[in-house]
Design an enzyme around this catalytic site. Sequence first.
Site, PDB file in Angstrom:
ATOM      1  N   THR A 219     -12.673  -0.144  -3.578  1.00 16.46           N
ATOM      2  CA  THR A 219     -13.219  -2.114  -3.447  1.00 16.46           C
ATOM      3  C   THR A 219     -13.757  -2.014  -2.243  1.00 16.46           C
ATOM      4  O   THR A 219     -14.155  -0.509  -1.569  1.00 16.46           O
ATOM      5  CB  THR A 219     -11.606  -2.415  -3.591  1.00 16.46           C
ATOM      6  OG1 THR A 219     -10.989  -2.219  -2.076  1.00 16.46           O
ATOM      7  CG2 THR A 219     -10.614  -2.901  -4.230  1.00 16.46           C
TER       8      THR A 219
ATOM      9  N   TYR B  68      -1.903  -1.866  10.255  1.00 16.31           N
ATOM     10  CA  TYR B  68      -2.145  -1.983   8.911  1.00 16.31           C
ATOM     11  C   TYR B  68      -0.564  -1.904   7.886  1.00 16.31           C
ATOM     12  O   TYR B  68      -0.293  -1.888   7.297  1.00 16.31           O
ATOM     13  CB  TYR B  68      -3.133  -0.815   8.155  1.00 16.31           C
ATOM     14  CG  TYR B  68      -3.304  -1.408   6.997  1.00 16.31           C
ATOM     15  CD1 TYR B  68      -3.543  -2.706   5.910  1.00 16.31           C
ATOM     16  CD2 TYR B  68      -3.442  -0.657   5.932  1.00 16.31           C
ATOM     17  CE1 TYR B  68      -3.445  -2.672   5.049  1.00 16.31           C
ATOM     18  CE2 TYR B  68      -3.393  -0.528   4.508  1.00 16.31           C
ATOM     19  CZ  TYR B  68      -3.315  -1.341   4.280  1.00 16.31           C
ATOM     20  OH  TYR B  68      -3.807  -1.904   2.411  1.00 16.31           O
TER      21      TYR B  68
ATOM     22  N   SER C 244       1.412  -1.070   0.157  1.00 17.32           N
ATOM     23  CA  SER C 244      -0.432   0.198   0.524  1.00 17.32           C
ATOM     24  C   SER C 244       0.774   1.149   0.085  1.00 17.32           C
ATOM     25  O   SER C 244       1.820   0.854   0.616  1.00 17.32           O
ATOM     26  CB  SER C 244      -0.890  -0.101   1.159  1.00 17.32           C
ATOM     27  OG  SER C 244      -1.454   1.201   1.358  1.00 17.32           O
TER      28      SER C 244
END
Length: 264
Positions: free
Chosen positions: A189, A154, A141
């Site tokens: 998404t 994350y 990411s």
Amino acid sequence: MQFNKKTIWITGASSGIGKAVALKISEEKSHLILSGRNKEELENVALVCKQNGSKTTVVPFDLGDEKSVEEAANKVFSKDINIDALYHFGGISQRSFVSETPLFVDRRIFEINYFGTIALTKAILPKMIQRGGGHLAVTSSIVGKFGFPYRSSYSASKHALHGFFESLRAENVQNNIKVSIIIPGRIKTNISINAINKEGKTHATMDDGQGNGMSAEKSAEIICKKLKREKKEILVGGKEIIMVYIRRFLPFLYYRLSSRVKPL
């Protein structure tokens, strides 16, 4: 890396970028091993891939369960399938502040994003080496390049993937193992909807940034082109990608912006 007549294992193939990449690759008459937790959705993706002329094998498993990962690898090995490429798209995001997040949430994120991903990689890698090489791709990411509010673990799990796969690449140049790290920005998404909050529950909300992001189909086109070229890093997204370069070349500006950006 040409997809035609190759066997490619794709995780996270039931939705989002993983699904879009699987459908795009299936147009080139390959053998796709499709994995994720949702068997029904995987079967739906497999049906379209078959209509596109590709062979499919559906292997559901849970990235957050080490035994499940091991069983999936053994199932594929039992079929005497040789893997030419392994593309990781499975993972989970986060929506919570560090000060409010209990450690079990951090551990859960790492089990899925990091440990599950490297467990499958470790299972496949020796066989790739024995066969003379292969291609590995992992989805990071843009926050795998820098920290960002509301994404602490994350972001950390994606940083960890960079360290692991860059080390793997350096160790296996002589073994003809190619490694690509996919670095998406905001792609439309369900990643924000499926993210977990400070209680370990589903966030269940589409973030504005995510909702206005690049389509998964468009991102898949870009990703597949660069996977064919075995690019070491694949940046894909909109104007938010510029933050990667700001962090690298103008760190003082990054520090100013990162504390002001709306995290959702």
